[in-house]
Design an enzyme around this catalytic site. Structure first.
Site, PDB file in Angstrom:
ATOM      1  N   GLY A 113      10.550  -0.407   2.165  1.00 18.90           N
ATOM      2  CA  GLY A 113      11.326   0.740   1.712  1.00 18.90           C
ATOM      3  C   GLY A 113      10.587   1.654   0.756  1.00 18.90           C
ATOM      4  O   GLY A 113      11.207   2.413   0.014  1.00 18.90           O
ATOM      5  N   GLU A 114       9.251   1.604   0.775  1.00 14.25           N
ATOM      6  CA  GLU A 114       8.490   2.426  -0.177  1.00 14.25           C
ATOM      7  C   GLU A 114       8.735   3.918   0.035  1.00 14.25           C
ATOM      8  O   GLU A 114       8.768   4.695  -0.927  1.00 14.25           O
ATOM      9  CB  GLU A 114       6.988   2.132  -0.078  1.00 14.25           C
ATOM     10  CG  GLU A 114       6.178   2.923  -1.086  1.00 14.25           C
ATOM     11  CD  GLU A 114       4.718   2.500  -1.173  1.00 14.25           C
ATOM     12  OE1 GLU A 114       3.904   3.335  -1.607  1.00 14.25           O
ATOM     13  OE2 GLU A 114       4.406   1.351  -0.815  1.00 14.25           O
ATOM     14  N   ARG A 115       8.936   4.329   1.278  1.00 13.71           N
ATOM     15  CA  ARG A 115       9.175   5.751   1.537  1.00 13.71           C
ATOM     16  C   ARG A 115      10.466   6.205   0.866  1.00 13.71           C
ATOM     17  O   ARG A 115      10.516   7.290   0.271  1.00 13.71           O
ATOM     18  CB  ARG A 115       9.242   5.985   3.048  1.00 13.71           C
ATOM     19  CG  ARG A 115       9.393   7.443   3.448  1.00 13.71           C
ATOM     20  CD  ARG A 115       9.158   7.601   4.951  1.00 13.71           C
ATOM     21  NE  ARG A 115       9.596   8.910   5.405  1.00 13.71           N
ATOM     22  CZ  ARG A 115      10.813   9.166   5.871  1.00 13.71           C
ATOM     23  NH1 ARG A 115      11.699   8.183   5.943  1.00 13.71           N
ATOM     24  NH2 ARG A 115      11.148  10.374   6.269  1.00 13.71           N
ATOM     25  N   GLY A 173      22.494  10.323  -2.001  1.00 16.37           N
ATOM     26  CA  GLY A 173      22.066   9.075  -2.612  1.00 16.37           C
ATOM     27  C   GLY A 173      21.270   8.214  -1.639  1.00 16.37           C
ATOM     28  O   GLY A 173      21.072   8.576  -0.475  1.00 16.37           O
ATOM     29  N   SER A 206      17.765  14.880   1.157  1.00 15.49           N
ATOM     30  CA  SER A 206      18.927  14.119   1.636  1.00 15.49           C
ATOM     31  C   SER A 206      19.425  13.151   0.562  1.00 15.49           C
ATOM     32  O   SER A 206      20.632  13.022   0.334  1.00 15.49           O
ATOM     33  CB  SER A 206      18.558  13.357   2.909  1.00 15.49           C
ATOM     34  OG  SER A 206      19.609  12.512   3.310  1.00 15.49           O
ATOM     35  N   GLU A 216       8.127  -3.460   9.359  1.00 14.82           N
ATOM     36  CA  GLU A 216       9.004  -2.327   9.045  1.00 14.82           C
ATOM     37  C   GLU A 216       8.362  -1.012   9.481  1.00 14.82           C
ATOM     38  O   GLU A 216       8.992  -0.169  10.122  1.00 14.82           O
ATOM     39  CB  GLU A 216       9.307  -2.277   7.546  1.00 14.82           C
ATOM     40  CG  GLU A 216      10.288  -1.157   7.199  1.00 14.82           C
ATOM     41  CD  GLU A 216      10.173  -0.668   5.769  1.00 14.82           C
ATOM     42  OE1 GLU A 216      11.179  -0.179   5.258  1.00 14.82           O
ATOM     43  OE2 GLU A 216       9.082  -0.752   5.185  1.00 14.82           O
TER      44      GLU A 216
END
Length: 288
Positions: free
Chosen positions: A81-83, A62, A57, A115
């Site tokens: 937001g590490e994933r 982006g 994706s 998160e």
């Protein structure tokens, strides 16, 4: 008490700026190689298939949602937001949008945990370990942690109990062979029977409710093995049923393992607890 706790408890909304608040919300583009993972990331395993889907994706559209980072000596450390960062790396993205935020170590750990919990990304053992680490590192009680995460104290305590399981059974939960509910049923039987029950759950594909019924039967058999502990209960079926029914009712009410030892109309009640907070909860239930 340690003053470093003061930064905790702001909530995810206060710690992570919302992009829709203003066009100049501080979104930067940083070279992806300058970013390092969060050393306190509670999630230890990332689903490779889902990561690949996200990577595809990102290669098409982006990174739409910036990750949250803080400045460190040798670059930028991920707060949340590490994933997305891992997927962007897979997609070959050179730069990634970020929001730069200066937080204390306590706040970073809290945001990373919240998160993952909000996205249901943690397995039950990772969640339990994260609770344990935060409580130990910042000297928080179960009640304080529950308040910060918007969970009940009982939910926190039940999750933490999974860490008392043997390593082999913990691995089965990590691999989704057993659920957390199965794990709690296993915990209610004596240690020498736990692996046996876990194996039966897997082999017979038992539901949590079925596992709980078998656990109760195993406990009753184990408790009746020693005739010195239950002479009258063993001889008189009506007394046995009555005592075991009482024991089950007390267990449900207390939310923990309870054993009633009965002999000639006298005996004692044993109530298990798994932490100082758990003990305080039980005492409150007894005296209120």
């Amino acid at each position: 008490m340690n003053n470093t706790k003061k930064g905790l408890g702001k909530g995810l909304g206060a710690l992570i700026p919302q992009l829709e608040q203003a066009p100049d919300s501080g979104v930067l583009e940083i070279r992806i190689q300058e970013i390092i993972p969060n050393k306190n990331q509670p999630r230890k395993e990332f689903d490779e298939e889902k990561l690949q889907e996200l990577s595809h994706s990102i290669s098409q559209h982006g990174v739409i949602q910036p990750i949250l980072v803080s400045k460190v000596q040798n670059g930028y450390e991920i707060i949340a937001g590490e994933r997305r960062w891992r997927a962007a790396m897979k997609a070959g993205i050179k730069k990634i949008p970020v929001i730069l935020k200066e937080l204390s170590d306590e706040e970073k750990m809290e945001v990373a945990l919240i998160e993952n919990l909000q996205r249901e990304d943690l397995n039950n053992l990772e969640e339990a370990q994260a609770y344990k680490e935060i409580m130990e590192k910042y000297e928080l009680t179960q009640s304080q942690l529950a308040e910060k995460l918007g969970k009940s104290r009982v939910a926190i305590a039940n999750t933490l109990r999974l860490l008392h399981l043997p390593e082999k059974i913990q691995d089965m939960i990590k691999e989704n062979t057993l659920t957390a509910g199965h794990g709690r049923a296993v915990l209610s039987v004596p240690e020498n029977l736990q692996e046996k029950l876990a194996q039966k759950i897997v082999e017979d594909n038992l539901s949590v409710r079925e596992a709980e019924k078998i656990a109760q039967t195993l406990k009753e058999k184990e408790e009746l093995k020693d005739p010195q502990d239950h002479p009258k209960v063993k001889d008189e079926g009506s007394d046995q049923d009555y005592i075991l029914d009482l024991q089950e009712r007390v267990q449900r009410h207390m939310g923990t393992k309870v054993k009633i030892k009965y002999k000639n109309s006298k005996g004692k009640i044993e109530i298990d607890y798994y932490s100082d907070d758990d003990l305080e909860r039980i005492i409150r239930q007894l005296i209120e």
